[in-house]
Design a protein around this motif. Sequence first.
Motif, mmCIF file in Angstrom:
data_model
loop_
_atom_site.group_PDB
_atom_site.id
_atom_site.type_symbol
_atom_site.label_atom_id
_atom_site.label_comp_id
_atom_site.label_asym_id
_atom_site.label_seq_id
_atom_site.Cartn_x
_atom_site.Cartn_y
_atom_site.Cartn_z
ATOM 1 N N VAL A 137 30.294 55.512 38.253
ATOM 2 C CA VAL A 137 31.332 54.516 37.980
ATOM 3 C C VAL A 137 30.780 53.122 38.243
ATOM 4 C CG1 VAL A 137 33.225 56.099 38.557
ATOM 5 C CG2 VAL A 137 32.283 54.607 40.336
ATOM 6 N N THR A 138 31.464 52.130 37.690
ATOM 7 C CA THR A 138 31.161 50.739 38.019
ATOM 8 C C THR A 138 32.121 50.305 39.107
ATOM 9 O OG1 THR A 138 30.415 50.254 35.774
ATOM 10 C CG2 THR A 138 31.054 48.379 37.144
ATOM 11 N N ILE A 139 31.572 49.842 40.224
ATOM 12 C CA ILE A 139 32.410 49.477 41.371
ATOM 13 C C ILE A 139 32.618 47.973 41.396
ATOM 14 C CG2 ILE A 139 32.576 49.473 43.887
ATOM 15 C CD1 ILE A 139 30.792 52.005 43.821
ATOM 16 N N LYS A 140 33.875 47.567 41.518
ATOM 17 C CA LYS A 140 34.215 46.146 41.636
ATOM 18 C C LYS A 140 34.885 45.927 42.982
ATOM 19 C CE LYS A 140 36.682 42.327 39.410
ATOM 20 N NZ LYS A 140 37.497 41.886 38.237
ATOM 21 N N ASN A 141 34.369 44.993 43.745
ATOM 22 C CA ASN A 141 34.965 44.701 45.050
ATOM 23 C C ASN A 141 36.311 43.998 44.856
ATOM 24 O OD1 ASN A 141 35.143 44.532 47.872
ATOM 25 N ND2 ASN A 141 34.368 42.440 47.851
ATOM 26 N N VAL A 142 37.393 44.669 45.241
ATOM 27 C CA VAL A 142 38.743 44.126 45.078
ATOM 28 C C VAL A 142 39.483 44.264 46.398
ATOM 29 C CG1 VAL A 142 40.941 44.301 43.843
ATOM 30 C CG2 VAL A 142 38.793 44.744 42.630
ATOM 31 N N THR A 161 37.559 63.056 36.918
ATOM 32 C CA THR A 161 36.411 63.137 35.997
ATOM 33 C C THR A 161 36.508 62.104 34.877
ATOM 34 O OG1 THR A 161 37.568 64.907 34.802
ATOM 35 C CG2 THR A 161 35.947 65.567 36.479
ATOM 36 N N ASP A 162 37.725 61.667 34.550
ATOM 37 C CA ASP A 162 37.883 60.645 33.511
ATOM 38 C C ASP A 162 37.420 59.266 33.966
ATOM 39 O OD1 ASP A 162 38.938 62.517 31.788
ATOM 40 O OD2 ASP A 162 41.033 62.003 32.185
ATOM 41 N N LEU A 163 37.139 59.107 35.248
ATOM 42 C CA LEU A 163 36.666 57.811 35.758
ATOM 43 C C LEU A 163 35.199 57.563 35.442
ATOM 44 C CD1 LEU A 163 38.344 57.605 39.303
ATOM 45 C CD2 LEU A 163 38.938 56.310 37.243
ATOM 46 N N LYS A 164 34.490 58.591 34.988
ATOM 47 C CA LYS A 164 33.072 58.427 34.690
ATOM 48 C C LYS A 164 32.879 57.320 33.652
ATOM 49 C CE LYS A 164 28.864 60.976 33.601
ATOM 50 N NZ LYS A 164 28.269 62.307 33.326
ATOM 51 N N GLY A 165 32.056 56.342 34.000
ATOM 52 C CA GLY A 165 31.802 55.218 33.108
ATOM 53 C C GLY A 165 32.826 54.107 33.183
ATOM 54 N N LYS A 166 33.866 54.282 34.010
ATOM 55 C CA LYS A 166 34.927 53.285 34.136
ATOM 56 C C LYS A 166 34.683 52.377 35.343
ATOM 57 C CE LYS A 166 37.698 54.911 30.823
ATOM 58 N NZ LYS A 166 36.973 56.118 30.390
ATOM 59 N N THR A 167 35.457 51.278 35.398
ATOM 60 C CA THR A 167 35.372 50.348 36.523
ATOM 61 C C THR A 167 36.476 50.660 37.520
ATOM 62 O OG1 THR A 167 34.450 48.597 35.139
ATOM 63 C CG2 THR A 167 35.464 47.920 37.216
ATOM 64 N N VAL A 168 36.094 50.838 38.773
ATOM 65 C CA VAL A 168 37.042 51.168 39.832
ATOM 66 C C VAL A 168 37.026 50.058 40.867
ATOM 67 C CG1 VAL A 168 37.703 52.837 41.608
ATOM 68 C CG2 VAL A 168 36.634 53.631 39.473
ATOM 69 N N GLY A 169 38.205 49.585 41.237
ATOM 70 C CA GLY A 169 38.318 48.554 42.255
ATOM 71 C C GLY A 169 38.479 49.152 43.634
ATOM 72 N N THR A 170 37.774 48.596 44.605
ATOM 73 C CA THR A 170 37.899 49.052 45.986
ATOM 74 C C THR A 170 37.314 47.995 46.916
ATOM 75 O OG1 THR A 170 37.401 50.861 47.533
ATOM 76 C CG2 THR A 170 35.665 50.237 45.999
ATOM 77 N N ALA A 176 41.038 51.936 37.837
ATOM 78 C CA ALA A 176 41.619 52.604 39.000
ATOM 79 C C ALA A 176 41.401 51.732 40.226
ATOM 80 C CB ALA A 176 41.006 53.985 39.204
ATOM 81 N N PHE A 177 42.196 51.995 41.250
ATOM 82 C CA PHE A 177 42.121 51.182 42.469
ATOM 83 C C PHE A 177 42.322 52.085 43.677
ATOM 84 C CE2 PHE A 177 44.353 48.000 45.384
ATOM 85 C CZ PHE A 177 43.178 47.383 45.766
ATOM 86 N N VAL A 178 41.482 51.905 44.699
ATOM 87 C CA VAL A 178 41.614 52.663 45.944
ATOM 88 C C VAL A 178 42.484 51.847 46.893
ATOM 89 C CG1 VAL A 178 40.414 53.886 47.778
ATOM 90 C CG2 VAL A 178 39.275 53.521 45.565
ATOM 91 N N THR A 179 43.601 52.426 47.323
ATOM 92 C CA THR A 179 44.574 51.631 48.057
ATOM 93 C C THR A 179 45.407 52.489 49.005
ATOM 94 O OG1 THR A 179 46.367 50.003 47.770
ATOM 95 C CG2 THR A 179 46.288 51.820 46.187
ATOM 96 N N TYR A 180 46.358 51.854 49.667
ATOM 97 C CA TYR A 180 47.228 52.512 50.644
ATOM 98 C C TYR A 180 48.494 51.675 50.787
ATOM 99 C CZ TYR A 180 44.555 49.074 53.382
ATOM 100 O OH TYR A 180 43.938 47.925 53.812
ATOM 101 N N PRO A 181 49.557 52.229 51.430
ATOM 102 C CA PRO A 181 50.804 51.465 51.589
ATOM 103 C C PRO A 181 50.570 50.198 52.412
ATOM 104 C CG PRO A 181 51.154 53.795 52.066
ATOM 105 C CD PRO A 181 49.669 53.593 51.971
ATOM 106 N N PRO A 182 51.287 49.113 52.070
ATOM 107 C CA PRO A 182 52.389 49.037 51.103
ATOM 108 C C PRO A 182 51.962 48.779 49.669
ATOM 109 C CG PRO A 182 52.185 46.952 52.256
ATOM 110 C CD PRO A 182 51.164 47.865 52.883
ATOM 111 N N ILE A 183 50.656 48.465 49.431
ATOM 112 C CA ILE A 183 50.220 48.146 48.072
ATOM 113 C C ILE A 183 50.379 49.353 47.148
ATOM 114 C CG2 ILE A 183 48.306 47.362 46.635
ATOM 115 C CD1 ILE A 183 49.459 45.229 48.536
ATOM 116 N N SER A 184 50.004 50.536 47.608
ATOM 117 C CA SER A 184 50.116 51.725 46.762
ATOM 118 C C SER A 184 51.570 51.997 46.383
ATOM 119 C CB SER A 184 49.522 52.938 47.478
ATOM 120 O OG SER A 184 50.200 53.206 48.694
#
Length: 321
Positions: A156-161, A123-132, A177-185
């Motif tokens: 949220v504001t979405i940034k293509n990363v 819920t704290d992501l509201k209004g924030k920029t999230v990379g994915t 915040a960033f949506v990710t998976y191993p090995p990056i996570s």
Amino acid sequence: MWLISKKTILFASLFFLISCKNDPPQTLRIAINPWPGYEVLHLAKEKGFFEQTGLNIELVRVASLADTQRVYLNNKVDGLTSTLIEAIQIQSFAVRPLTIALITDYSLGGDAIIAHKSITGITDLKGKTVGTEVSSLGIYVLQRGLQKHNLSLDDVTIKNVEQMSGIKEMNKGDISAFVTYPPISTELLKNPDYHVVFDSAKIPQEVVDIVSISQSYLKQHPETLEKLWQVWQLSYEFIQTHPDEAMTKMAKLEGLEVADFSDAFNNLEMQTGDTQAELISHDFLKSVTEQVCGTLWRIKSIDKPCGFVPSMFHKPLEQSK
């Protein structure tokens, strides 16, 4: 002269037939991105399991799920590793129809939204920029995480990363915040300032990791599926009987410490080769695929409704007549 020519022609014909018989099978080129479950394919190649089953394969290493999509759609490979999300998106384009050939695993926490610890929850992501990666799995995981907390992508504001840029973007503070998976996570979480606010364990059996192969290739080589399932079973059994060797080899490919790789691998529900025919034909997988597709359609990640989903599933010869 005529007799000699006739014998020569006969000999040449026999030589051609023998040569054709001994020709290796056509190479199956699979695009593969970093993910613990997919490294089983590299393990199989190193242990000679593909050769053992008569499957001639080339694994084409790329950086991310989005990259596997790109090289497949650009006709550079015959198949790809991905989640259901990327496979659905590809099928919706109707450019190179594919078939789900193998279910490698279910992600039970490996796919995650990682945020700065100042963000205590979704819920704290509201209004924030999230990379994915907006064209693949990331946008789906983000949408489901937000939805679970009565939020939407509009909050949220979405940034293509891309995956390889995620750590840099987080460290610069360009994204919250960033949506990710191993090995990056795995690397990202070594920073004590970051933590997981949502992961795929909260949407069990929705993130399905698969291998898909083009329908045109399978039409020419219908034996490929059963051979691939045999390879996967041999690999699965090797991991069970030689876990230390298997983890060490696969960790090296991911660039991770063995302990870190093992932790990531344990967040997967690996599937066996012996059960693939049942898994792929089961109504459960078709239902999950329809559900995932419906979500992608609602968030405009695909440009058509999901009537094409049944075409993604293998039809045995006796059923397709």
